[in-house]
Write a protein that holds these residues in place. Structure first.
Motif, PDB file in Angstrom:
ATOM      1  N   ARG A 142      -4.000   3.765 -31.031  1.00 36.56           N
ATOM      2  CA  ARG A 142      -3.258   3.210 -31.882  1.00 36.56           C
ATOM      3  C   ARG A 142      -2.274   3.267 -32.728  1.00 36.56           C
ATOM      4  NH1 ARG A 142      -5.958  -2.068 -31.786  1.00 36.56           N
ATOM      5  NH2 ARG A 142      -7.783  -1.971 -31.051  1.00 36.56           N
ATOM      6  N   LEU A 143      -2.862   5.164 -32.487  1.00 33.85           N
ATOM      7  CA  LEU A 143      -2.044   5.618 -33.424  1.00 33.85           C
ATOM      8  C   LEU A 143      -1.088   6.551 -33.052  1.00 33.85           C
ATOM      9  CD1 LEU A 143      -4.818   6.690 -35.824  1.00 33.85           C
ATOM     10  CD2 LEU A 143      -2.530   4.853 -36.643  1.00 33.85           C
ATOM     11  N   PRO A 144       0.123   7.574 -33.282  1.00 32.89           N
ATOM     12  CA  PRO A 144       1.179   8.226 -32.517  1.00 32.89           C
ATOM     13  C   PRO A 144      -0.014   9.880 -32.782  1.00 32.89           C
ATOM     14  CG  PRO A 144       2.637   7.513 -34.271  1.00 32.89           C
ATOM     15  CD  PRO A 144       0.720   7.155 -34.822  1.00 32.89           C
ATOM     16  N   LEU A 145       0.053  10.505 -31.755  1.00 30.07           N
ATOM     17  CA  LEU A 145      -0.971  12.175 -31.698  1.00 30.07           C
ATOM     18  C   LEU A 145      -0.500  12.386 -32.577  1.00 30.07           C
ATOM     19  CD1 LEU A 145      -2.915  13.546 -30.248  1.00 30.07           C
ATOM     20  CD2 LEU A 145      -0.819  14.509 -28.723  1.00 30.07           C
ATOM     21  N   VAL A 178      -9.640  14.354 -28.456  1.00 27.96           N
ATOM     22  CA  VAL A 178      -8.342  15.044 -29.379  1.00 27.96           C
ATOM     23  C   VAL A 178      -7.473  15.710 -27.836  1.00 27.96           C
ATOM     24  CG1 VAL A 178      -6.376  15.625 -30.603  1.00 27.96           C
ATOM     25  CG2 VAL A 178      -9.053  14.319 -31.816  1.00 27.96           C
ATOM     26  N   GLN A 179      -8.423  17.201 -27.605  1.00 32.20           N
ATOM     27  CA  GLN A 179      -7.232  17.887 -26.812  1.00 32.20           C
ATOM     28  C   GLN A 179      -7.331  17.676 -25.707  1.00 32.20           C
ATOM     29  OE1 GLN A 179     -10.013  20.634 -27.478  1.00 32.20           O
ATOM     30  NE2 GLN A 179      -8.743  22.287 -28.789  1.00 32.20           N
ATOM     31  N   LYS A 182      -4.668  14.349 -25.478  1.00 30.41           N
ATOM     32  CA  LYS A 182      -3.265  15.380 -25.632  1.00 30.41           C
ATOM     33  C   LYS A 182      -2.935  15.805 -24.664  1.00 30.41           C
ATOM     34  CE  LYS A 182      -3.320  17.808 -28.859  1.00 30.41           C
ATOM     35  NZ  LYS A 182      -2.990  19.328 -30.006  1.00 30.41           N
ATOM     36  N   ALA A 183      -3.917  16.947 -23.787  1.00 32.12           N
ATOM     37  CA  ALA A 183      -3.419  16.713 -22.112  1.00 32.12           C
ATOM     38  C   ALA A 183      -3.570  15.971 -21.478  1.00 32.12           C
ATOM     39  CB  ALA A 183      -5.083  17.387 -21.160  1.00 32.12           C
ATOM     40  N   ALA A 184      -3.873  14.633 -21.242  1.00 35.17           N
ATOM     41  CA  ALA A 184      -3.922  13.357 -20.011  1.00 35.17           C
ATOM     42  C   ALA A 184      -1.980  12.577 -20.754  1.00 35.17           C
ATOM     43  CB  ALA A 184      -5.026  12.514 -20.304  1.00 35.17           C
ATOM     44  N   LEU A 185      -1.807  13.016 -21.930  1.00 31.08           N
ATOM     45  CA  LEU A 185      -0.564  12.791 -21.836  1.00 31.08           C
ATOM     46  C   LEU A 185       0.727  13.093 -21.302  1.00 31.08           C
ATOM     47  CD1 LEU A 185      -0.774  11.304 -25.924  1.00 31.08           C
ATOM     48  CD2 LEU A 185      -0.242  10.070 -24.400  1.00 31.08           C
ATOM     49  N   ASN A 186       0.184  15.086 -21.866  1.00 30.63           N
ATOM     50  CA  ASN A 186       0.953  15.838 -21.567  1.00 30.63           C
ATOM     51  C   ASN A 186       0.902  15.769 -20.006  1.00 30.63           C
ATOM     52  OD1 ASN A 186       2.056  17.133 -24.239  1.00 30.63           O
ATOM     53  ND2 ASN A 186       0.060  18.463 -23.362  1.00 30.63           N
TER      54      ASN A 186
END
Length: 191
Positions: A142-145, A178-179, A182-186
């Motif tokens: 829901r929130l920006p990384l 969180v990491q 972040k990795a999934a988004l990347n």
């Protein structure tokens, strides 16, 4: 005022669900406002009951969000539900009013039983930081990384200055989530 707690509930078949929840008090009732969809919402509507667990062990907040065991569960005293065994206190709740909403309905619950199990010694800053990061992790989608990472950087100060072993363990679990996010988004952006 919102109080950060752990809410436990069971479904119609008795399967337990434990999750962190910000609750508030209104006119002597506990108010829970889950986002839809929500297992807690479904469970309370199915059974009419829930338990608010009060703890100073922030590992419980982190465990519920990282698929780790939360500790043992004990049957509630006066309602058909469960509570965490190792808590400072718990309140057993009965649903008395439901206000539906497309995004975030409100459940109004009456306290039918409460018990105190251990004295509260107070929070340190690291415990508050872990709870705040747990809230952020619960809203990863829901929130920006960028906002989450900025908040984490600030919260790290309290962890570095005041954390004990429990807080460090909980913090590590949440940082891992969180990491991984972040990795999934990347990897999505590279695809």
């Amino acid at each position: 005022m919102i109080y950060e707690t752990i809410v436990s509930s069971v479904d119609a078949q008795g399967v337990a669900h434990v999750t962190p929840f910000g609750i508030r008090m209104q006119d002597g009732l506990v108010v829970i406002s889950p986002f839809k969809p929500s297992t807690t919402l479904s469970n309370i509507l199915a059974t009419g009951h829930a338990v608010v667990n009060l703890t100073d062990d922030v590992r419980v907040f982190a465990a519920t969000l990282t698929s780790r065991p939360v500790g043992s569960l004990t049957p509630a005293t006066k309602i058909n539900s469960v509570r965490l065994t190792e808590v400072l206190a718990h309140k057993e709740l009965k649903l008395v009013k439901f206000e539906d909403d497309d995004i975030r309905p409100q459940l109004f619950l009456e306290v039918v039983h409460e018990a105190y199990h251990q004295p509260f010694q107070g929070f340190n800053r690291a415990q508050a930081a872990v709870i705040e990061l747990a809230v952020l992790v619960s809203r990863l989608k829901r929130l920006p990384l960028e906002k989450i990472c900025q908040e984490m950087d600030y919260l790290t100060i309290a962890i570095e200055k005041t954390a004990g072993p429990r807080e460090l363990e909980a913090w590590g679990w949440l940082i891992e989530v969180v990491q991984n996010h972040k990795a999934a988004l990347n990897s999505e952006n590279l695809a």
